[in-house]
Design a protein around this motif. Structure first.
Motif, PDB file in Angstrom:
ATOM      1  N   TYR A 179      54.191  -9.038  17.659  1.00 35.20           N
ATOM      2  CA  TYR A 179      53.288  -8.897  18.795  1.00 35.20           C
ATOM      3  C   TYR A 179      53.751  -7.777  19.728  1.00 35.20           C
ATOM      4  CZ  TYR A 179      51.047 -10.072  23.252  1.00 35.20           C
ATOM      5  OH  TYR A 179      50.362 -10.018  24.439  1.00 35.20           O
ATOM      6  N   ALA A 180      55.046  -7.773  20.045  1.00 33.60           N
ATOM      7  CA  ALA A 180      55.594  -6.766  20.962  1.00 33.60           C
ATOM      8  C   ALA A 180      55.437  -5.357  20.392  1.00 33.60           C
ATOM      9  CB  ALA A 180      57.058  -7.061  21.262  1.00 33.60           C
ATOM     10  N   GLY A 181      55.651  -5.198  19.098  1.00 32.95           N
ATOM     11  CA  GLY A 181      55.555  -3.882  18.483  1.00 32.95           C
ATOM     12  C   GLY A 181      54.134  -3.425  18.229  1.00 32.95           C
ATOM     13  N   ARG A 182      53.341  -4.303  17.650  1.00 37.40           N
ATOM     14  CA  ARG A 182      51.988  -3.906  17.240  1.00 37.40           C
ATOM     15  C   ARG A 182      50.971  -3.944  18.363  1.00 37.40           C
ATOM     16  NH1 ARG A 182      52.165  -7.356  11.683  1.00 37.40           N
ATOM     17  NH2 ARG A 182      53.600  -5.967  10.588  1.00 37.40           N
ATOM     18  N   THR A 183      50.994  -4.986  19.159  1.00 39.56           N
ATOM     19  CA  THR A 183      49.982  -5.149  20.203  1.00 39.56           C
ATOM     20  C   THR A 183      50.399  -4.499  21.517  1.00 39.56           C
ATOM     21  OG1 THR A 183      49.256  -7.213  19.171  1.00 39.56           O
ATOM     22  CG2 THR A 183      48.574  -6.829  21.454  1.00 39.56           C
ATOM     23  N   LEU A 184      51.624  -4.785  21.955  1.00 44.72           N
ATOM     24  CA  LEU A 184      52.088  -4.226  23.223  1.00 44.72           C
ATOM     25  C   LEU A 184      52.648  -2.816  23.064  1.00 44.72           C
ATOM     26  CD1 LEU A 184      53.834  -7.362  24.796  1.00 44.72           C
ATOM     27  CD2 LEU A 184      51.471  -6.557  25.091  1.00 44.72           C
ATOM     28  N   ARG A 185      52.871  -2.393  21.831  1.00 44.01           N
ATOM     29  CA  ARG A 185      53.360  -1.040  21.508  1.00 44.01           C
ATOM     30  C   ARG A 185      54.745  -0.774  22.111  1.00 44.01           C
ATOM     31  NH1 ARG A 185      51.501   0.739  17.453  1.00 44.01           N
ATOM     32  NH2 ARG A 185      51.728   2.893  18.065  1.00 44.01           N
ATOM     33  N   LEU A 186      55.561  -1.836  22.188  1.00 40.60           N
ATOM     34  CA  LEU A 186      56.921  -1.658  22.669  1.00 40.60           C
ATOM     35  C   LEU A 186      57.778  -1.038  21.577  1.00 40.60           C
ATOM     36  CD1 LEU A 186      57.521  -4.997  24.615  1.00 40.60           C
ATOM     37  CD2 LEU A 186      56.846  -2.772  25.528  1.00 40.60           C
ATOM     38  N   HIS A 187      58.753  -0.265  21.984  1.00 42.70           N
ATOM     39  CA  HIS A 187      59.669   0.398  21.069  1.00 42.70           C
ATOM     40  C   HIS A 187      60.833  -0.515  20.682  1.00 42.70           C
ATOM     41  CE1 HIS A 187      62.209   3.474  19.319  1.00 42.70           C
ATOM     42  NE2 HIS A 187      63.129   3.286  20.249  1.00 42.70           N
ATOM     43  N   GLN A 188      61.259  -1.360  21.634  1.00 46.33           N
ATOM     44  CA  GLN A 188      62.392  -2.221  21.331  1.00 46.33           C
ATOM     45  C   GLN A 188      62.392  -3.473  22.200  1.00 46.33           C
ATOM     46  OE1 GLN A 188      66.412  -1.179  22.912  1.00 46.33           O
ATOM     47  NE2 GLN A 188      65.452   0.824  23.318  1.00 46.33           N
ATOM     48  N   LEU A 189      63.073  -4.484  21.680  1.00 47.60           N
ATOM     49  CA  LEU A 189      63.378  -5.700  22.423  1.00 47.60           C
ATOM     50  C   LEU A 189      64.888  -5.804  22.524  1.00 47.60           C
ATOM     51  CD1 LEU A 189      60.949  -8.367  20.902  1.00 47.60           C
ATOM     52  CD2 LEU A 189      60.685  -7.071  23.024  1.00 47.60           C
ATOM     53  N   TRP A 190      65.356  -6.441  23.577  1.00 49.84           N
ATOM     54  CA  TRP A 190      66.783  -6.684  23.745  1.00 49.84           C
ATOM     55  C   TRP A 190      66.988  -8.105  24.242  1.00 49.84           C
ATOM     56  CZ3 TRP A 190      68.338  -8.092  28.610  1.00 49.84           C
ATOM     57  CH2 TRP A 190      67.480  -7.774  29.660  1.00 49.84           C
ATOM     58  N   CYS A 191      68.175  -8.612  24.069  1.00 44.47           N
ATOM     59  CA  CYS A 191      68.516  -9.932  24.608  1.00 44.47           C
ATOM     60  C   CYS A 191      70.004  -9.964  24.893  1.00 44.47           C
ATOM     61  CB  CYS A 191      68.119 -11.048  23.643  1.00 44.47           C
ATOM     62  SG  CYS A 191      69.016 -11.041  22.099  1.00 44.47           S
ATOM     63  N   THR A 192      70.395 -10.872  25.747  1.00 46.11           N
ATOM     64  CA  THR A 192      71.804 -11.133  25.997  1.00 46.11           C
ATOM     65  C   THR A 192      72.066 -12.601  25.704  1.00 46.11           C
ATOM     66  OG1 THR A 192      71.383 -11.528  28.355  1.00 46.11           O
ATOM     67  CG2 THR A 192      72.073  -9.296  27.716  1.00 46.11           C
ATOM     68  N   VAL A 193      73.209 -12.856  25.084  1.00 50.54           N
ATOM     69  CA  VAL A 193      73.548 -14.203  24.641  1.00 50.54           C
ATOM     70  C   VAL A 193      75.023 -14.449  24.952  1.00 50.54           C
ATOM     71  CG1 VAL A 193      73.679 -15.751  22.637  1.00 50.54           C
ATOM     72  CG2 VAL A 193      71.857 -14.035  22.759  1.00 50.54           C
ATOM     73  N   GLY A 194      75.315 -15.615  25.492  1.00 47.11           N
ATOM     74  CA  GLY A 194      76.712 -15.987  25.709  1.00 47.11           C
ATOM     75  C   GLY A 194      77.467 -15.994  24.393  1.00 47.11           C
ATOM     76  N   ALA A 195      78.699 -15.494  24.416  1.00 51.53           N
ATOM     77  CA  ALA A 195      79.488 -15.360  23.191  1.00 51.53           C
ATOM     78  C   ALA A 195      79.727 -16.693  22.487  1.00 51.53           C
ATOM     79  CB  ALA A 195      80.818 -14.680  23.503  1.00 51.53           C
ATOM     80  N   ASP A 196      79.631 -17.798  23.212  1.00 52.60           N
ATOM     81  CA  ASP A 196      79.845 -19.110  22.592  1.00 52.60           C
ATOM     82  C   ASP A 196      78.560 -19.720  22.023  1.00 52.60           C
ATOM     83  OD1 ASP A 196      78.537 -19.746  24.978  1.00 52.60           O
ATOM     84  OD2 ASP A 196      79.752 -21.556  25.310  1.00 52.60           O
ATOM     85  N   ASN A 197      77.418 -19.065  22.212  1.00 46.09           N
ATOM     86  CA  ASN A 197      76.133 -19.606  21.747  1.00 46.09           C
ATOM     87  C   ASN A 197      75.867 -19.139  20.316  1.00 46.09           C
ATOM     88  OD1 ASN A 197      73.476 -20.399  21.341  1.00 46.09           O
ATOM     89  ND2 ASN A 197      72.867 -19.948  23.448  1.00 46.09           N
ATOM     90  N   LYS A 198      76.565 -19.767  19.395  1.00 46.19           N
ATOM     91  CA  LYS A 198      76.523 -19.359  17.984  1.00 46.19           C
ATOM     92  C   LYS A 198      75.115 -19.449  17.399  1.00 46.19           C
ATOM     93  CE  LYS A 198      80.983 -18.869  18.033  1.00 46.19           C
ATOM     94  NZ  LYS A 198      81.489 -17.628  18.540  1.00 46.19           N
ATOM     95  N   ALA A 199      74.366 -20.478  17.769  1.00 48.12           N
ATOM     96  CA  ALA A 199      73.013 -20.653  17.214  1.00 48.12           C
ATOM     97  C   ALA A 199      72.098 -19.507  17.634  1.00 48.12           C
ATOM     98  CB  ALA A 199      72.428 -21.993  17.653  1.00 48.12           C
ATOM     99  N   SER A 200      72.142 -19.121  18.914  1.00 51.40           N
ATOM    100  CA  SER A 200      71.290 -18.023  19.371  1.00 51.40           C
ATOM    101  C   SER A 200      71.730 -16.688  18.786  1.00 51.40           C
ATOM    102  CB  SER A 200      71.275 -17.945  20.894  1.00 51.40           C
ATOM    103  OG  SER A 200      70.522 -19.009  21.428  1.00 51.40           O
ATOM    104  N   LEU A 201      73.029 -16.474  18.696  1.00 55.49           N
ATOM    105  CA  LEU A 201      73.504 -15.233  18.083  1.00 55.49           C
ATOM    106  C   LEU A 201      73.022 -15.137  16.636  1.00 55.49           C
ATOM    107  CD1 LEU A 201      77.129 -15.084  19.548  1.00 55.49           C
ATOM    108  CD2 LEU A 201      75.239 -13.492  20.026  1.00 55.49           C
ATOM    109  N   GLN A 202      73.122 -16.225  15.900  1.00 57.59           N
ATOM    110  CA  GLN A 202      72.649 -16.242  14.509  1.00 57.59           C
ATOM    111  C   GLN A 202      71.144 -16.007  14.435  1.00 57.59           C
ATOM    112  OE1 GLN A 202      74.047 -16.196  11.557  1.00 57.59           O
ATOM    113  NE2 GLN A 202      72.061 -16.270  10.559  1.00 57.59           N
ATOM    114  N   LEU A 203      70.391 -16.630  15.330  1.00 59.48           N
ATOM    115  CA  LEU A 203      68.938 -16.468  15.362  1.00 59.48           C
ATOM    116  C   LEU A 203      68.561 -15.001  15.515  1.00 59.48           C
ATOM    117  CD1 LEU A 203      65.962 -17.469  15.725  1.00 59.48           C
ATOM    118  CD2 LEU A 203      66.499 -17.617  18.177  1.00 59.48           C
ATOM    119  N   PHE A 204      69.081 -14.370  16.556  1.00 56.51           N
ATOM    120  CA  PHE A 204      68.696 -12.985  16.824  1.00 56.51           C
ATOM    121  C   PHE A 204      69.226 -12.028  15.752  1.00 56.51           C
ATOM    122  CE2 PHE A 204      67.876 -14.779  21.045  1.00 56.51           C
ATOM    123  CZ  PHE A 204      66.597 -14.276  21.250  1.00 56.51           C
TER     124      PHE A 204
END
Length: 176
Positions: A119-144
């Motif tokens: 959606y972000a790339g095709r519809t909103l025409r964004l070039h990139q997404l970014w996120c920040t994740v706590g180093a101990d949040n293994k599940a979120s790091l794996q997800l992204f």
């Protein structure tokens, strides 16, 4: 299939009926460490937030929240956000919450991030997404990481926790 529908979830706009759900989630201290929240929200604040989501677009608001619901049964399991949307630089931050521990590990977040990136790339025409994740949040790091986000930085001792300071990981994904 719409562009906001995946294999097992669909993303939809926030509705006035979501007030009680968002009020509960935003005021849950268990969620605060990953959302950066430090104080409760009033029902009035949440109502204004929902109304604001309906009144102006993502580029003017600088943010967009979408509710995550299952395709089978329509159960609302979480929310996904685009924030710090910068039209000039064509980028935005991304954040996700699958609220109930029982709903985590079911593939909802993986499907959601794939839909959000498309959606972000095709519809909103964004070039990139970014996120920040706590180093101990293994599940979120794996997800992204599994969604194609690459670690591009580490902020040392960036996040305060009751157990001391922790690093925060910056990840980016180029969409086009």
């Amino acid at each position: 299939m719409t562009n906001l529908e995946g294999h097992i979830v669909r993303l939809r706009a926030v509705e006035p009926d979501d007030l009680d759900t968002l009020y509960k989630w935003e005021n849950d201290p268990e969620v605060w460490p990953v959302s950066g929240t430090t104080e409760p929200f009033s029902r009035h604040q949440m109502k204004r937030f929902i109304e604001g989501q309906q009144d102006i677009g993502v580029f003017r608001a600088g943010q967009l929240r979408l509710m995550i619901e299952t395709r089978s049964g329509g159960q609302t399991v979480g929310a996904v956000d685009l924030f710090d949307v910068e039209p000039l630089h064509q980028r935005a931050g991304a954040g996700i919450l699958i609220y109930s521990p029982d709903d985590r590990g079911q593939g909802f977040a993986t499907d959601t991030i794939e839909i959000l990136c498309n959606y972000a790339g095709r519809t909103l025409r964004l070039h990139q997404l970014w996120c920040t994740v706590g180093a101990d949040n293994k599940a979120s790091l794996q997800l992204f990481r599994s969604a194609g986000f690459t670690q591009t930085g580490t902020r040392r001792d960036w996040l305060w926790t009751p157990n001391g300071y922790m690093d925060e990981i910056l990840l980016q994904k180029f969409l086009r």
